[in-house]
Design an enzyme around this catalytic site. Structure first.
Site, mmCIF file in Angstrom:
data_model
loop_
_atom_site.group_PDB
_atom_site.id
_atom_site.type_symbol
_atom_site.label_atom_id
_atom_site.label_comp_id
_atom_site.label_asym_id
_atom_site.label_seq_id
_atom_site.Cartn_x
_atom_site.Cartn_y
_atom_site.Cartn_z
ATOM 1 N N GLU A 255 28.480 48.421 46.320
ATOM 2 C CA GLU A 255 29.374 47.350 47.096
ATOM 3 C C GLU A 255 29.945 46.473 46.101
ATOM 4 O O GLU A 255 29.119 45.179 45.729
ATOM 5 C CB GLU A 255 28.432 46.435 48.089
ATOM 6 N N CYS A 289 32.567 38.947 49.387
ATOM 7 C CA CYS A 289 33.456 39.919 48.881
ATOM 8 C C CYS A 289 34.523 40.303 50.028
ATOM 9 O O CYS A 289 35.503 40.732 49.474
ATOM 10 C CB CYS A 289 32.547 41.082 48.410
#
Ligand code: ADP
Length: 486
Positions: A255, A289
């Site tokens: 990720e 993010c």
């Protein structure tokens, strides 16, 4: 800085290995980013502790995977309950070491716990297949089995949820874990390990080591006993970890970074778009993010949107210490983080962007950067090329749907994208054209445990949450049975 908790037993400062709290000669200072005050010193683990943790996880693997799925589910459920019962204490620890405001910290604890609840339920639904065989004397059956020992490396921006998002599916699948949380925020990880211990998660199933990232990382990636590495963090570190895992061909889930576009079409509900942007941009002071990184606004509504957004920010956002009433935005994680945001702002201004709001480090302290708005940004400026990880809104003008798609996709990463429109045809065209793993349509908050979270391109691979989230922790075994015919 003293932390006042209902349950002071949640402050843990040693490594958690094989169900025991292990001290070490060296320590890491955990500091509050608001004022650099010392919160705790945590035992600094190295190669020896990392290997001990791997060996313990390996020892614990067989008995843990041999438990009935229902039993694993019920232990995970207990852990979920304990986390939620300690929500307030865990939130205080999180705010102290990470900086986010208490309301967001509470929300993160609930969000993190939701993965434990979800995967407790999913543990019972790891189905295999029976497949029609190519001849009458054979039978073809598939079963799913845990990959084995999993290494979990997590960042500081969601010190609770990034970890539960990995540990919960791993344990549900029957894997055991060795976790290395970020050195900035280890206390949140150690506190949930204590709750896992109290929930009856057997020794060795969860191990947590805090310490030198390179040293521990090398042991985890090189070990043949570790069969999977799951990582949340920067694209740069993710790439090097994947390379390191290649020598033992581990499964990996990555990720990594994002560069989320937020596209506003002229037919959008502007009020909804502004509130979606406020949520997606300023949550955790811009340090997620999936935070909006570039705001693309159609030329017809550009001026109006800019005015409304700037006044909404001025009226609603209050910078300060995360545990104080009325504060909406805390500090960034470090002085370096502030300097990076400031560099991005200054270089973009030098390249022709216009400052609408903020743009100077705050006087509150070295980790505080105020909400900042730049207009006339173009996609070649650092404000649009780099992942800002701070409270900077960069406004880019566009004239057509095709141009918006081209600008949005002109980046190496592809995690989250957002767009606002009321045109149903455009909803489909945009939804399909955006090269991203997650798309928010008239919505700025897209993370939940029921949905598959993950990116494409250099944002990584693998999905966390949802019915797909378990697959990353499972291997498919195909069994071919012969000699069935008389
Ligand atoms: P961020 O920019 O969010 O700090 P990083 O990718 O640097 O992102 O860090 C995310 C996590 O990865 C942290 O736990 C950090 O300690 C860890 N990390 C950083 N470099 C390495 C490495 N070489 N090996 C293993 N872990 C690493």
């Amino acid at each position: 800085m003293a932390l006042h908790l209902n349950d002071s037993g949640l402050i843990k400062t040693r490594a958690y290995i094989n169900g025991e709290w292990i001290s070490s000669r060296n320590s890491i200072s955990v500091r509050n980013p608001c004022d650099s005050s010392l919160i705790a010193r945590v035992a600094k683990a190295g190669c020896f502790e990392a290997q001990h943790a791997i060996d313990s996880a390996y020892q614990a693997l067989q008995p843990w995977q041999a438990k009935a799925a229902k039993e694993r589910a019920s232990i995970l459920r207990k852990w979920f309950n304990l986390i939620m019962e300690s929500q307030e204490d865990l939130a205080k620890i999180l705010t102290a070491e990470q900086g986010k405001v208490l309301a967001e910290a509470r929300a993160e604890i609930a969000y993190g716990a939701s993965y434990v609840e979800w995967f407790a339920e999913e543990a019972k639904r790891i189905y295999g297949d029976t497949i029609p065989a190519p001849s009458s004397d054979k039978r073809v059956v598939c079963i799913k089995q845990p990959v084995g020992v999993v290494a979990c490396i997590t960042p500081w921006n969601f010190p609770n949820a990034m970890l539960t998002r990995k540990i919960a599916p791993a344990l549900a699948a029957g894997c055991t874990v060795v976790c290395k949380p970020a050195s900035e925020t280890p206390l949140s990880a150690l506190a949930i390990a204590e709750l896992a211990h109290r929930a009856g998660i057997p020794k060795g199933v969860i191990n947590i080591v805090v310490g030198n990232a390179h040293e521990i990382g090398r042991v985890l990636t090189k070990s043949p006993l570790v069969r999977k590495l799951t990582f949340t963090g920067s694209t740069e570190v993710g790439k090097s970890l994947v390379a390191d895992c290649s020598t033992t061909l581990k499964k990996t889930s990555m990720e990594l970074g994002g560069n989320a576009p937020f596209i506003v079409f002229p037919d959008a509900d502007l009020k909804a778009a502004i509130s979606g942007l406020m949520a997606s941009k300023f949550r955790n002071s811009g340090q997620t993010c999936v935070c909006t990184n570039r705001v693309l606004v159609h030329e017809k509504i550009y001026e109006e949107f800019k005015q409304k957004l700037t006044s909404t920010i001025k009226e609603n956002l209050v910078l300060g210490h995360g545990d104080r009433e009325g504060v909406t935005n805390g500090p960034l994680i470090s002085q370096t983080a502030c300097e990076t945001v400031d560099r991005i702002v200054q270089v973009s201004l030098a390249k022709g962007a216009k400052l609408e709001l903020g743009g100077k480090p705050s006087r509150l302290g070295v980790c505080f950067y105020p909400p900042t708005v730049l207009s006339d940004v173009t996609n070649d400026m650092p404000a649009a090329r780099e992942e800002v990880f701070g409270p900077l809104v960069s406004l880019i003008r566009f004239t057509s749907e095709e141009q918006a798609i081209a600008i949005a996709n002109d980046t190496d990463v592809g995690l989250a994208a957002y767009f606002y429109t009321r045109d149903i045809g455009r909803v489909w065209r945009m939804g399909e054209a955006l090269e991203y793993g997650i798309v928010g349509i008239n919505e700025g908050i897209i993370s939940n445990e029921m949905a598959p979270f993950g990116g494409i391109k250099e944002s990584g691979h693998g999905r966390e949450g949802s019915k797909y989230g378990l697959d990353d922790y499972l291997e498919i075994k195909y069994m071919c049975m012969g000699g069935i015919d008389d």
